[in-house]
Design a protein around this motif. Sequence first.
Motif, PDB file in Angstrom:
ATOM      1  N   LYS A   1     -50.610 -24.172 -35.259  1.00  0.00           N
ATOM      2  CA  LYS A   1     -49.914 -24.740 -34.105  1.00  0.00           C
ATOM      3  C   LYS A   1     -48.475 -25.118 -34.467  1.00  0.00           C
ATOM      4  CE  LYS A   1     -50.323 -28.504 -30.708  1.00  0.00           C
ATOM      5  NZ  LYS A   1     -49.029 -29.159 -30.959  1.00  0.00           N
TER       6      LYS A   1
ATOM      7  N   SER B   1     -45.292 -34.110 -35.369  1.00  0.00           N
ATOM      8  CA  SER B   1     -44.801 -33.587 -34.099  1.00  0.00           C
ATOM      9  C   SER B   1     -43.337 -33.917 -33.838  1.00  0.00           C
ATOM     10  CB  SER B   1     -45.662 -34.133 -32.944  1.00  0.00           C
ATOM     11  OG  SER B   1     -45.596 -35.553 -32.912  1.00  0.00           O
TER      12      SER B   1
ATOM     13  N   TRP C   1     -52.180 -13.825 -33.137  1.00  0.00           N
ATOM     14  CA  TRP C   1     -51.285 -14.325 -32.082  1.00  0.00           C
ATOM     15  C   TRP C   1     -50.793 -13.185 -31.215  1.00  0.00           C
ATOM     16  CZ3 TRP C   1     -47.732 -17.648 -35.735  1.00  0.00           C
ATOM     17  CH2 TRP C   1     -48.433 -18.781 -36.158  1.00  0.00           C
TER      18      TRP C   1
ATOM     19  N   GLU D   1     -39.812 -31.816 -37.744  1.00  0.00           N
ATOM     20  CA  GLU D   1     -40.247 -30.426 -37.881  1.00  0.00           C
ATOM     21  C   GLU D   1     -40.423 -29.990 -39.329  1.00  0.00           C
ATOM     22  OE1 GLU D   1     -39.266 -26.770 -35.130  1.00  0.00           O
ATOM     23  OE2 GLU D   1     -37.652 -27.108 -36.560  1.00  0.00           O
TER      24      GLU D   1
ATOM     25  N   ARG E   1     -46.444 -21.858 -34.909  1.00  0.00           N
ATOM     26  CA  ARG E   1     -46.264 -21.151 -33.644  1.00  0.00           C
ATOM     27  C   ARG E   1     -45.265 -21.867 -32.728  1.00  0.00           C
ATOM     28  NH1 ARG E   1     -51.139 -21.057 -32.530  1.00  0.00           N
ATOM     29  NH2 ARG E   1     -51.250 -22.739 -31.003  1.00  0.00           N
ATOM     30  N   GLU E   2     -45.296 -23.193 -32.729  1.00  0.00           N
ATOM     31  CA  GLU E   2     -44.421 -23.963 -31.849  1.00  0.00           C
ATOM     32  C   GLU E   2     -43.127 -24.396 -32.530  1.00  0.00           C
ATOM     33  OE1 GLU E   2     -46.756 -27.187 -30.405  1.00  0.00           O
ATOM     34  OE2 GLU E   2     -48.184 -25.897 -29.344  1.00  0.00           O
TER      35      GLU E   2
END
Length: 209
Positions: free
Chosen positions: A69, A105, A157, A108, A72-73
């Motif tokens: 996650k 979160s 993905w 980064e 990907r983000e």
Amino acid sequence: FGFTEEEVRMALETYQTQERMEEVRAWYDGFTFGNCRGIYNPWSILNFLDTGKLRAYWANTSPNSLAGKLIREGSKEIKQDFERLIQGQSIDAVLDEQIVYDQLSVKESSIWSLLLASGYLKAEQVMFDERTGRTHYRLALTNREVQVMFGGMIHDWFADYDSGYNDFIRALLSGDVKGMNVYMNRVALATFSFFDSGKRPSAQSEPER
């Protein structure tokens, strides 16, 4: 517990597979516990001894959803650094060894701290800057097993995308203008059908129209 290289070597001799030591080292070595280096993934070693096959056994024990996650983000820079790691290169990063879950979160760069603490990355070099008080790390994927795991994750993905979009990407990369137009026309027809009438079916769902 972790297997040391000597323990792995003895285990391979017991199973008469000592000639595969170099392969096993490339796949499952690379972990560090305190000052102990050359630690092997015990779960993977046991599975290799049982099957005789080099596979990403550790990777298949969990979905690794948090790491996936965050990658990907993540930003373009995170993805570019990760691409270099997948290609077998190393990256430089300033890590906070006291990172806590809540920061993942909002900070980064903490993804590298998470991956290092989880064993997915190894520190090839650690340099403390007395002037700034920061510790700089040169990081690489721990071993071949981790590389295969993340390679499979990235493949999954893209596999989730519409197959037509993948056809468009292939046409774009090969300079196939006609193939690109086919995809764009299909998208346009489906989009205009929806917005023009609301309930009008698209050419994709009812090609006979």
